[in-house]
Design a protein around this motif. Structure first.
Motif, PDB file in Angstrom:
ATOM      1  N   GLY A 123      79.640  29.300  10.060  1.00  0.00           N
ATOM      2  CA  GLY A 123      80.508  30.661   9.159  1.00  0.00           C
ATOM      3  C   GLY A 123      78.802  31.331  10.086  1.00  0.00           C
ATOM      4  O   GLY A 123      78.922  32.477   8.502  1.00  0.00           O
ATOM      5  N   ILE A 124      77.689  30.959  10.196  1.00  0.00           N
ATOM      6  CA  ILE A 124      76.000  31.613  10.320  1.00  0.00           C
ATOM      7  C   ILE A 124      75.356  31.327  10.834  1.00  0.00           C
ATOM      8  O   ILE A 124      76.618  30.415  12.425  1.00  0.00           O
ATOM      9  N   VAL A 125      74.150  31.687  11.389  1.00  0.00           N
ATOM     10  CA  VAL A 125      73.908  31.532  13.374  1.00  0.00           C
ATOM     11  C   VAL A 125      72.445  30.389  12.341  1.00  0.00           C
ATOM     12  O   VAL A 125      71.870  31.540  11.410  1.00  0.00           O
ATOM     13  N   ILE A 126      71.998  29.598  12.818  1.00  0.00           N
ATOM     14  CA  ILE A 126      71.045  29.117  12.864  1.00  0.00           C
ATOM     15  C   ILE A 126      70.263  28.542  13.921  1.00  0.00           C
ATOM     16  O   ILE A 126      70.636  28.340  14.870  1.00  0.00           O
ATOM     17  N   GLY A 127      69.011  28.443  14.491  1.00  0.00           N
ATOM     18  CA  GLY A 127      68.671  28.464  14.863  1.00  0.00           C
ATOM     19  C   GLY A 127      67.025  27.856  14.921  1.00  0.00           C
ATOM     20  O   GLY A 127      66.974  27.472  13.580  1.00  0.00           O
ATOM     21  N   ASP A 128      65.954  27.609  15.736  1.00  0.00           N
ATOM     22  CA  ASP A 128      64.739  27.517  15.285  1.00  0.00           C
ATOM     23  C   ASP A 128      63.731  28.929  15.004  1.00  0.00           C
ATOM     24  O   ASP A 128      63.778  29.971  15.185  1.00  0.00           O
ATOM     25  N   ALA A 129      62.602  29.072  13.964  1.00  0.00           N
ATOM     26  CA  ALA A 129      61.669  29.492  14.422  1.00  0.00           C
ATOM     27  C   ALA A 129      60.548  29.136  14.654  1.00  0.00           C
ATOM     28  O   ALA A 129      59.240  28.017  13.760  1.00  0.00           O
ATOM     29  N   LEU A 130      60.193  28.978  16.014  1.00  0.00           N
ATOM     30  CA  LEU A 130      58.791  27.936  16.304  1.00  0.00           C
ATOM     31  C   LEU A 130      57.620  28.671  16.342  1.00  0.00           C
ATOM     32  O   LEU A 130      57.190  30.046  16.394  1.00  0.00           O
ATOM     33  N   ASN A 131      56.431  27.856  16.464  1.00  0.00           N
ATOM     34  CA  ASN A 131      55.308  28.681  16.094  1.00  0.00           C
ATOM     35  C   ASN A 131      54.328  27.835  16.913  1.00  0.00           C
ATOM     36  O   ASN A 131      53.846  26.704  16.018  1.00  0.00           O
ATOM     37  N   ASP A 132      52.882  27.952  17.727  1.00  0.00           N
ATOM     38  CA  ASP A 132      52.888  26.626  18.138  1.00  0.00           C
ATOM     39  C   ASP A 132      53.280  25.570  18.608  1.00  0.00           C
ATOM     40  O   ASP A 132      52.424  24.082  18.031  1.00  0.00           O
ATOM     41  N   LYS A 133      54.744  25.253  18.560  1.00  0.00           N
ATOM     42  CA  LYS A 133      55.302  24.050  19.195  1.00  0.00           C
ATOM     43  C   LYS A 133      55.918  23.623  17.367  1.00  0.00           C
ATOM     44  O   LYS A 133      56.168  22.664  17.316  1.00  0.00           O
ATOM     45  N   ARG A 134      54.941  24.494  16.586  1.00  0.00           N
ATOM     46  CA  ARG A 134      55.454  23.623  15.205  1.00  0.00           C
ATOM     47  C   ARG A 134      57.367  24.694  14.671  1.00  0.00           C
ATOM     48  O   ARG A 134      57.120  25.953  14.494  1.00  0.00           O
ATOM     49  N   HIS A 135      57.823  23.186  14.340  1.00  0.00           N
ATOM     50  CA  HIS A 135      59.386  24.242  13.785  1.00  0.00           C
ATOM     51  C   HIS A 135      59.818  24.275  12.747  1.00  0.00           C
ATOM     52  O   HIS A 135      59.649  24.029  11.332  1.00  0.00           O
ATOM     53  N   MET A 136      60.677  25.568  12.491  1.00  0.00           N
ATOM     54  CA  MET A 136      60.550  25.707  11.326  1.00  0.00           C
ATOM     55  C   MET A 136      62.127  26.333  11.778  1.00  0.00           C
ATOM     56  O   MET A 136      62.688  26.085  13.244  1.00  0.00           O
ATOM     57  N   GLY A 137      63.239  26.542   9.980  1.00  0.00           N
ATOM     58  CA  GLY A 137      64.562  26.800  10.938  1.00  0.00           C
ATOM     59  C   GLY A 137      64.448  28.323  10.343  1.00  0.00           C
ATOM     60  O   GLY A 137      64.031  28.527   9.404  1.00  0.00           O
ATOM     61  N   PHE A 138      65.768  28.747  11.150  1.00  0.00           N
ATOM     62  CA  PHE A 138      66.432  30.451  10.830  1.00  0.00           C
ATOM     63  C   PHE A 138      67.475  30.390  10.306  1.00  0.00           C
ATOM     64  O   PHE A 138      68.468  29.504  11.350  1.00  0.00           O
ATOM     65  N   MET A 139      68.026  31.325   9.535  1.00  0.00           N
ATOM     66  CA  MET A 139      69.530  31.570   9.698  1.00  0.00           C
ATOM     67  C   MET A 139      69.521  32.565   8.979  1.00  0.00           C
ATOM     68  O   MET A 139      68.561  33.886   8.277  1.00  0.00           O
ATOM     69  N   PHE A 140      70.769  33.357   9.778  1.00  0.00           N
ATOM     70  CA  PHE A 140      70.971  34.664   9.810  1.00  0.00           C
ATOM     71  C   PHE A 140      72.614  34.453   9.163  1.00  0.00           C
ATOM     72  O   PHE A 140      73.266  33.724   9.291  1.00  0.00           O
ATOM     73  N   ALA A 141      73.357  35.183   8.252  1.00  0.00           N
ATOM     74  CA  ALA A 141      74.598  35.613   8.139  1.00  0.00           C
ATOM     75  C   ALA A 141      74.938  37.317   7.651  1.00  0.00           C
ATOM     76  O   ALA A 141      74.095  38.145   7.157  1.00  0.00           O
ATOM     77  N   ALA A 142      75.580  37.221   8.258  1.00  0.00           N
ATOM     78  CA  ALA A 142      75.663  38.966   8.573  1.00  0.00           C
ATOM     79  C   ALA A 142      77.127  39.062   6.670  1.00  0.00           C
ATOM     80  O   ALA A 142      77.499  38.048   6.837  1.00  0.00           O
ATOM     81  N   ALA A 143      76.776  40.016   7.220  1.00  0.00           N
ATOM     82  CA  ALA A 143      77.245  40.697   5.780  1.00  0.00           C
ATOM     83  C   ALA A 143      78.639  40.879   5.852  1.00  0.00           C
ATOM     84  O   ALA A 143      79.008  40.609   6.997  1.00  0.00           O
ATOM     85  N   HIS A 144      78.937  40.575   4.600  1.00  0.00           N
ATOM     86  CA  HIS A 144      80.708  39.816   4.262  1.00  0.00           C
ATOM     87  C   HIS A 144      80.588  38.138   4.840  1.00  0.00           C
ATOM     88  O   HIS A 144      82.294  37.969   4.920  1.00  0.00           O
ATOM     89  N   ASN A 145      80.091  37.969   4.697  1.00  0.00           N
ATOM     90  CA  ASN A 145      80.109  36.459   6.026  1.00  0.00           C
ATOM     91  C   ASN A 145      79.131  35.264   5.023  1.00  0.00           C
ATOM     92  O   ASN A 145      77.410  35.966   4.123  1.00  0.00           O
ATOM     93  N   SER A 146      80.138  34.429   4.524  1.00  0.00           N
ATOM     94  CA  SER A 146      78.838  32.860   3.907  1.00  0.00           C
ATOM     95  C   SER A 146      79.193  32.027   4.489  1.00  0.00           C
ATOM     96  O   SER A 146      80.515  31.651   5.192  1.00  0.00           O
ATOM     97  N   PRO A 147      78.076  30.704   3.994  1.00  0.00           N
ATOM     98  CA  PRO A 147      78.333  29.852   5.017  1.00  0.00           C
ATOM     99  C   PRO A 147      79.710  29.146   4.545  1.00  0.00           C
ATOM    100  O   PRO A 147      79.495  29.438   3.577  1.00  0.00           O
ATOM    101  N   ILE A 148      80.595  28.086   5.395  1.00  0.00           N
ATOM    102  CA  ILE A 148      81.264  27.251   5.243  1.00  0.00           C
ATOM    103  C   ILE A 148      80.350  25.722   4.304  1.00  0.00           C
ATOM    104  O   ILE A 148      79.694  25.132   5.033  1.00  0.00           O
ATOM    105  N   PHE A 149      80.240  25.690   3.182  1.00  0.00           N
ATOM    106  CA  PHE A 149      79.697  24.823   2.933  1.00  0.00           C
ATOM    107  C   PHE A 149      80.648  23.353   2.225  1.00  0.00           C
ATOM    108  O   PHE A 149      81.802  22.972   1.919  1.00  0.00           O
ATOM    109  N   PRO A 150      80.657  22.178   2.664  1.00  0.00           N
ATOM    110  CA  PRO A 150      80.607  21.447   2.989  1.00  0.00           C
ATOM    111  C   PRO A 150      80.885  20.284   1.397  1.00  0.00           C
ATOM    112  O   PRO A 150      81.679  19.910   1.637  1.00  0.00           O
TER     113      PRO A 150
END
Length: 194
Positions: A123-150
Motif C-alpha cells: 500500500g506504499i511506495v518503497i525504494g532505495d536511498a543510495l549514496n556512494d553505493k551505500r544503501h538505505m531505504g525510502f518509503m513514501f505514503a500518499a495522503a489518505h493511504n496507510s501501509p497494509i500491515f502483516p
C-alpha cells in the motif's frame, strides 16, 4: 546539530540492514506480480485522489493544520519521475529538514541520497536511498493511504492526511509507521533551496 547528526547515523545503520532485506525481498518477487501490484496501487491512489479532489473542491475552506503544497504523484514516482516530491520536507516537530529535488534527498550541502528502484508494496511506495553505493531505504505514503500491515496489532500513527516519507535502515520494515511516527517527513513547501 549533534542530535540531528546522531539521528542520521542511527538511520544509516538501520537503513543498511533494512535495504538488504528489501533488496532480497524485491528480488524474490516476480515482475508480473509487481506490475499487478503497482497497477492496482496506482488505481487506488488515483481513485482516492479524485475523491479527495472532489471533496476539497466542494469545500471553500481549507484546513489550517495542513501546510503541505502539492501531492506526490504515485504513478510518476513508480516510473522514476520524482518531481512531484520536490520541495522542503520536515519532521512534525520541525527538528529535522530535508530537500527533495528530482529524486535527490538533500540533508545538507555535503550529504545527499538518491531515490531509486521504487515499487508499490503493502500500500506504499518503497525504494532505495543510495549514496556512494551505500544503501538505505525510502518509503513514501500518499495522503489518505496507510501501509497494509502483516501484523494486525500495528497501526499507522503518522498523519495519514498528508503525504509523508521516511529514510529507513535495513532492519526497519513498514512497522516503522507504528513504531517511529515522529521520524517521518511532511512536505511544508515547494522550495528546493537549503
Amino acid at each position: 546539530m549533534e542530535k540531528t547528526s546522531a539521528n542520521i547515523k542511527k538511520f544509516v545503520v538501520i537503513s543498511l540492514i533494512t535495504l538488504g532485506t528489501l533488496t532480497v525481498l524485491t528480488a524474490c518477487g516476480s515482475k508480473e506480480s509487481k506490475k499487478s501490484e503497482q497497477s492496482s496501487f496506482s488505481s487506488s491512489i488515483n481513485n482516492k485522489s479524485s475523491q479527495s479532489s472532489s471533496s476539497s473542491n466542494s469545500s471553500s475552506t481549507s484546513s489550517s493544520s495542513s501546510t503541505q503544497e502539492g501531492f506526490g504523484d504515485v504513478p510518476q514516482i513508480l516510473s522514476g519521475n520524482y518531481s512531484s516530491l520536490n520541495g522542503t520536507w520536515q519532521t512534525a516537530d520541525g527538528s529535522t529538514k530535508i530537500i527533495l529535488n528530482n529524486g535527490n534527498i538533500i540533508f545538507s550541502p555535503d550529504y545527499e541520497r538518491i531515490i531509486s528502484n521504487p515499487v508499490a508494496k503493502d500500500g506504499i511506495v518503497i525504494g532505495d536511498a543510495l549514496n556512494d553505493k551505500r544503501h538505505m531505504g525510502f518509503m513514501f505514503a500518499a495522503a489518505h493511504n496507510s501501509p497494509i500491515f502483516p501484523n494486525s496489532s500495528n497501526v499507522d500513527k503518522t498523519d495519514s492526511g498528508k503525504d509523508r516519507l521516511i529514510i529507513t535502515t535495513d532492519e526497519e520494515g513498514i512497522e516503522i509507521f507504528d513504531t517511529m511516527p515522529t521520524a517521518f517527513f511532511y512536505k511544508v513547501s515547494n522550495d528546493i533551496t537549503l
